[in-house]
Scaffold this active site. Sequence first.
Site, PDB file in Angstrom:
ATOM      1  N   ILE A  71    -109.386 -86.662 -71.427  1.00 11.57           N
ATOM      2  CA  ILE A  71    -108.640 -85.894 -70.432  1.00 11.57           C
ATOM      3  C   ILE A  71    -107.177 -86.331 -70.432  1.00 11.57           C
ATOM      4  O   ILE A  71    -106.877 -87.527 -70.512  1.00 11.57           O
ATOM      5  CB  ILE A  71    -109.195 -86.151 -69.011  1.00 11.57           C
ATOM      6  CG1 ILE A  71    -110.680 -85.850 -68.922  1.00 11.57           C
ATOM      7  CG2 ILE A  71    -108.414 -85.358 -67.968  1.00 11.57           C
ATOM      8  CD1 ILE A  71    -111.306 -86.328 -67.619  1.00 11.57           C
ATOM      9  N   CYS A  72    -106.270 -85.370 -70.286  1.00 15.32           N
ATOM     10  CA  CYS A  72    -104.861 -85.664 -70.006  1.00 15.32           C
ATOM     11  C   CYS A  72    -104.384 -84.646 -68.976  1.00 15.32           C
ATOM     12  O   CYS A  72    -105.189 -84.140 -68.195  1.00 15.32           O
ATOM     13  CB  CYS A  72    -104.021 -85.655 -71.286  1.00 15.32           C
ATOM     14  SG  CYS A  72    -103.857 -84.047 -72.070  1.00 15.32           S
ATOM     15  N   ARG A  73    -103.112 -84.325 -68.939  1.00 12.97           N
ATOM     16  CA  ARG A  73    -102.618 -83.365 -67.953  1.00 12.97           C
ATOM     17  C   ARG A  73    -102.975 -81.937 -68.337  1.00 12.97           C
ATOM     18  O   ARG A  73    -103.453 -81.161 -67.520  1.00 12.97           O
ATOM     19  CB  ARG A  73    -101.103 -83.489 -67.768  1.00 12.97           C
ATOM     20  CG  ARG A  73    -100.558 -82.574 -66.672  1.00 12.97           C
ATOM     21  CD  ARG A  73     -99.058 -82.681 -66.494  1.00 12.97           C
ATOM     22  NE  ARG A  73     -98.315 -82.470 -67.714  1.00 12.97           N
ATOM     23  CZ  ARG A  73     -98.016 -81.275 -68.227  1.00 12.97           C
ATOM     24  NH1 ARG A  73     -98.401 -80.181 -67.614  1.00 12.97           N
ATOM     25  NH2 ARG A  73     -97.338 -81.183 -69.348  1.00 12.97           N
ATOM     26  N   MET A  84    -106.240 -82.205 -66.522  1.00 12.84           N
ATOM     27  CA  MET A  84    -106.320 -82.389 -65.074  1.00 12.84           C
ATOM     28  C   MET A  84    -105.738 -81.206 -64.305  1.00 12.84           C
ATOM     29  O   MET A  84    -106.125 -80.964 -63.172  1.00 12.84           O
ATOM     30  CB  MET A  84    -105.622 -83.690 -64.653  1.00 12.84           C
ATOM     31  CG  MET A  84    -106.421 -84.950 -64.955  1.00 12.84           C
ATOM     32  SD  MET A  84    -108.048 -84.971 -64.148  1.00 12.84           S
ATOM     33  CE  MET A  84    -107.605 -84.940 -62.403  1.00 12.84           C
TER      34      MET A  84
END
Length: 113
Positions: A64-66, A92
């Site tokens: 997961i990242c932005r 996210m």
Amino acid sequence: MTVQIREIDVREAGRLADAGAVLLDVREDDEWAAGHAPTATHLPLGRLGDIASVASPSTPIVAICRSGNRSGRATEALTAAGYDVVNMAGGMTAWAAAGLPVVGGNGAAGTVI
């Protein structure tokens, strides 16, 4: 050799986490502190070499990242290294937009930056 990056949506990521997958948040420290998934584990992309401290190759991982770009790079690198990893499409930003919980570094409600 080209590595095939597998992507899943936020709902599938939640199901995998409930089944024991590691939600691996590869964002920077300030992004993590502002807001992350409550059950996520933090390991910035630049420290991906430390993955053995949070997961074994047999442990399913959801990166997961932005927005999904950095986690895509993490997915590619970890897949090439023999890990069972998928990328959470939309990151996210998509997690929060789906109404899933986001907590800050202090445990209170967080925000995605």
